[in-house]
Design a protein around this motif. Sequence first.
Motif, PDB file in Angstrom:
ATOM      1  N   VAL A  69      28.861  12.128  23.787  1.00 15.04           N
ATOM      2  CA  VAL A  69      28.422  12.235  22.395  1.00 15.04           C
ATOM      3  C   VAL A  69      26.928  11.968  22.363  1.00 15.04           C
ATOM      4  O   VAL A  69      26.438  11.069  23.051  1.00 15.04           O
ATOM      5  CB  VAL A  69      29.141  11.196  21.501  1.00 15.04           C
ATOM      6  CG1 VAL A  69      28.547  11.208  20.088  1.00 15.04           C
ATOM      7  CG2 VAL A  69      30.635  11.469  21.452  1.00 15.04           C
TER       8      VAL A  69
ATOM      9  N   SER B  18      22.605  13.365  21.018  1.00 13.32           N
ATOM     10  CA  SER B  18      21.614  14.319  20.534  1.00 13.32           C
ATOM     11  C   SER B  18      20.275  13.892  21.132  1.00 13.32           C
ATOM     12  O   SER B  18      20.241  13.147  22.110  1.00 13.32           O
ATOM     13  CB  SER B  18      21.582  14.337  19.003  1.00 13.32           C
ATOM     14  OG  SER B  18      20.832  15.438  18.517  1.00 13.32           O
TER      15      SER B  18
ATOM     16  N   GLY C  42      26.657   8.031  17.340  1.00 12.27           N
ATOM     17  CA  GLY C  42      27.405   7.773  18.565  1.00 12.27           C
ATOM     18  C   GLY C  42      27.437   6.294  18.913  1.00 12.27           C
ATOM     19  O   GLY C  42      28.486   5.754  19.305  1.00 12.27           O
TER      20      GLY C  42
ATOM     21  N   LEU D 158      33.403   6.858  27.421  1.00 12.08           N
ATOM     22  CA  LEU D 158      32.582   7.430  26.343  1.00 12.08           C
ATOM     23  C   LEU D 158      31.123   7.196  26.686  1.00 12.08           C
ATOM     24  O   LEU D 158      30.697   6.056  26.858  1.00 12.08           O
ATOM     25  CB  LEU D 158      32.918   6.769  24.997  1.00 12.08           C
ATOM     26  CG  LEU D 158      32.041   7.176  23.806  1.00 12.08           C
ATOM     27  CD1 LEU D 158      32.263   8.646  23.457  1.00 12.08           C
ATOM     28  CD2 LEU D 158      32.323   6.284  22.596  1.00 12.08           C
TER      29      LEU D 158
ATOM     30  N   VAL E 109      27.235   7.811  25.380  1.00  8.34           N
ATOM     31  CA  VAL E 109      26.339   8.181  24.282  1.00  8.34           C
ATOM     32  C   VAL E 109      25.010   8.590  24.899  1.00  8.34           C
ATOM     33  O   VAL E 109      24.345   7.789  25.563  1.00  8.34           O
ATOM     34  CB  VAL E 109      26.141   7.017  23.296  1.00  8.34           C
ATOM     35  CG1 VAL E 109      25.185   7.443  22.177  1.00  8.34           C
ATOM     36  CG2 VAL E 109      27.487   6.582  22.711  1.00  8.34           C
TER      37      VAL E 109
ATOM     38  N   TYR F  59      31.627  17.693  25.042  1.00  6.92           N
ATOM     39  CA  TYR F  59      30.407  17.152  24.447  1.00  6.92           C
ATOM     40  C   TYR F  59      30.457  17.409  22.953  1.00  6.92           C
ATOM     41  O   TYR F  59      30.740  18.537  22.507  1.00  6.92           O
ATOM     42  CB  TYR F  59      29.172  17.829  25.046  1.00  6.92           C
ATOM     43  CG  TYR F  59      27.886  17.561  24.296  1.00  6.92           C
ATOM     44  CD1 TYR F  59      27.268  16.318  24.349  1.00  6.92           C
ATOM     45  CD2 TYR F  59      27.284  18.554  23.520  1.00  6.92           C
ATOM     46  CE1 TYR F  59      26.090  16.062  23.652  1.00  6.92           C
ATOM     47  CE2 TYR F  59      26.092  18.318  22.842  1.00  6.92           C
ATOM     48  CZ  TYR F  59      25.505  17.071  22.905  1.00  6.92           C
ATOM     49  OH  TYR F  59      24.334  16.825  22.229  1.00  6.92           O
ATOM     50  N   VAL F  60      30.197  16.373  22.158  1.00  9.97           N
ATOM     51  CA  VAL F  60      30.181  16.488  20.697  1.00  9.97           C
ATOM     52  C   VAL F  60      28.827  16.009  20.189  1.00  9.97           C
ATOM     53  O   VAL F  60      28.378  14.907  20.534  1.00  9.97           O
ATOM     54  CB  VAL F  60      31.305  15.660  20.049  1.00  9.97           C
ATOM     55  CG1 VAL F  60      31.289  15.869  18.532  1.00  9.97           C
ATOM     56  CG2 VAL F  60      32.653  16.059  20.621  1.00  9.97           C
ATOM     57  N   GLU F  61      28.179  16.829  19.365  1.00 10.03           N
ATOM     58  CA  GLU F  61      26.858  16.487  18.843  1.00 10.03           C
ATOM     59  C   GLU F  61      26.888  16.386  17.318  1.00 10.03           C
ATOM     60  O   GLU F  61      27.009  17.398  16.627  1.00 10.03           O
ATOM     61  CB  GLU F  61      25.824  17.529  19.267  1.00 10.03           C
ATOM     62  CG  GLU F  61      24.424  17.195  18.785  1.00 10.03           C
ATOM     63  CD  GLU F  61      23.352  18.090  19.396  1.00 10.03           C
ATOM     64  OE1 GLU F  61      22.164  17.895  19.061  1.00 10.03           O
ATOM     65  OE2 GLU F  61      23.682  18.981  20.204  1.00 10.03           O
TER      66      GLU F  61
ATOM     67  N   SER G 190      32.040  22.235  24.160  1.00 11.96           N
ATOM     68  CA  SER G 190      31.114  21.597  23.220  1.00 11.96           C
ATOM     69  C   SER G 190      31.474  21.899  21.775  1.00 11.96           C
ATOM     70  O   SER G 190      32.016  22.963  21.459  1.00 11.96           O
ATOM     71  CB  SER G 190      29.673  22.051  23.494  1.00 11.96           C
ATOM     72  OG  SER G 190      29.262  21.659  24.789  1.00 11.96           O
TER      73      SER G 190
ATOM     74  N   LEU H  78      33.984  10.966  13.583  1.00  8.68           N
ATOM     75  CA  LEU H  78      33.754  10.994  15.024  1.00  8.68           C
ATOM     76  C   LEU H  78      34.604   9.940  15.727  1.00  8.68           C
ATOM     77  O   LEU H  78      35.126  10.190  16.830  1.00  8.68           O
ATOM     78  CB  LEU H  78      32.269  10.775  15.324  1.00  8.68           C
ATOM     79  CG  LEU H  78      31.860  10.936  16.795  1.00  8.68           C
ATOM     80  CD1 LEU H  78      32.222  12.323  17.318  1.00  8.68           C
ATOM     81  CD2 LEU H  78      30.365  10.680  16.958  1.00  8.68           C
TER      82      LEU H  78
ATOM     83  N   VAL I 162      37.284  10.639  18.743  1.00  6.19           N
ATOM     84  CA  VAL I 162      37.271   9.962  20.039  1.00  6.19           C
ATOM     85  C   VAL I 162      38.645   9.375  20.357  1.00  6.19           C
ATOM     86  O   VAL I 162      39.180   9.542  21.457  1.00  6.19           O
ATOM     87  CB  VAL I 162      36.188   8.859  20.060  1.00  6.19           C
ATOM     88  CG1 VAL I 162      36.336   7.999  21.317  1.00  6.19           C
ATOM     89  CG2 VAL I 162      34.794   9.474  19.999  1.00  6.19           C
TER      90      VAL I 162
END
Length: 408
Positions: A67, A69, A89, A105, A107, A174-176, A356, A387, A391
């Motif tokens: 997670v 950016s 995150g 996890l 970040v 991947y999560v943004e 993603s 979020l 998760v």
Amino acid sequence: MRRCDELAECTEEPGRITRRFMTEAMRSAQHRLGGWMRDAGLSVTRDHAGNLIGRRDPGAGDQRLLVGSHIDTVPGAGRYDGVLGVLIGVAVAESLGSQPLPIGLDVLAFSEEEGVRFSKPYLGSSAVAGCFAPEWLDRRDDKDGSLRDALRTFGCDPARLEDAAYDPEQVIGYVEPHLEQGPVLERADSPVGVVSGIVGQSRLRIEFLGESGHAGTTPMAGRRDALLTASRFVVAVRDTAESCEGLHATAGRMEITPNAPNVIPERVELSLDVRHPCDTDRNTAVTRLVGAGQSLAEADGCRFRVLENTAQPAVRVDRAITDRLAESITRCGGEPLRLSSGAGHDAVVMAKRFPSAMLFVRHPGGVSHHPDERVEEADVAVAIRVLRDLVVRVAADAAGVQPAEASR
């Protein structure tokens, strides 16, 4: 929200937010962010591309969800673009506390996404995705310093960039989280939304070369004014964009030589940014604009050259994780609105190697890359809950169990 304010103080320029790749402002931001990551129970490392990584449960096994950016900015930026996603995150990791999960996890705070200092975007995520091209190390900034030297000054080893790459076999996805940077969610009165895809983008550097001369003694007839030709080209850029539905085309940066008030401009270099959800339409527009530049130069007695032409195809998000994200929005009491992204994000590069997805947060006013950038605290709270739910549910999927009260 307070942490966003604190990171805004990490800037190269007094009075406005400018935080470029591998600068002291970046170092200061990473110092503060690293402390918050540790407070959230994460172990903190920095890879050799300068990315800061907060890792939860190092002994949780090989499977990890990523997670994050970016934390670099454009000059004169707002305080939420990129940074907000990283801090969401961290907040999710903090909210999980000591709750055991069968997955890890991570970040990620990418060191570079905007492409400001070395005119090359996604440097941080490219290293994580294993697609950092070695020749990029020779790129120069406006002080003629190399990217290689910038990494070394920051304490990174350019020879070990490959170490930053994650093994796709170990990455669930991947999560943004990110500001929408547009008006769709605000018009729909929705705090968050799910990204359905990211538009393709072409970035070009173009040169017009004419002939310098005295502004007072050179006759108007027969002048080879590179700036005049470049100005006509900028108008052609606008006209081309307006002629194609969904096309965005921008000439955003210009360098003029010799750039003196009493000298006819001899050379102009400008940037061209072209975006469209359909790669075919985008490529057609680029071809048309290059042809227009050549024709305009010939008509004015100038020379035309494309110095650089790079492209990023339109990105399809991973359906499974995106659907899971939409379900989490529903579980948290919202409507999972799906919308495309007209801006590029680190997910563009990460999607090349990992499944993603992106979570957009409502952006009041839709003004981004600007000090007036805004976000509402209540919307950020919704994004954190969504979020966190994702998760926990992804972790449950990995363990083959049904999560209980995941959204709390």
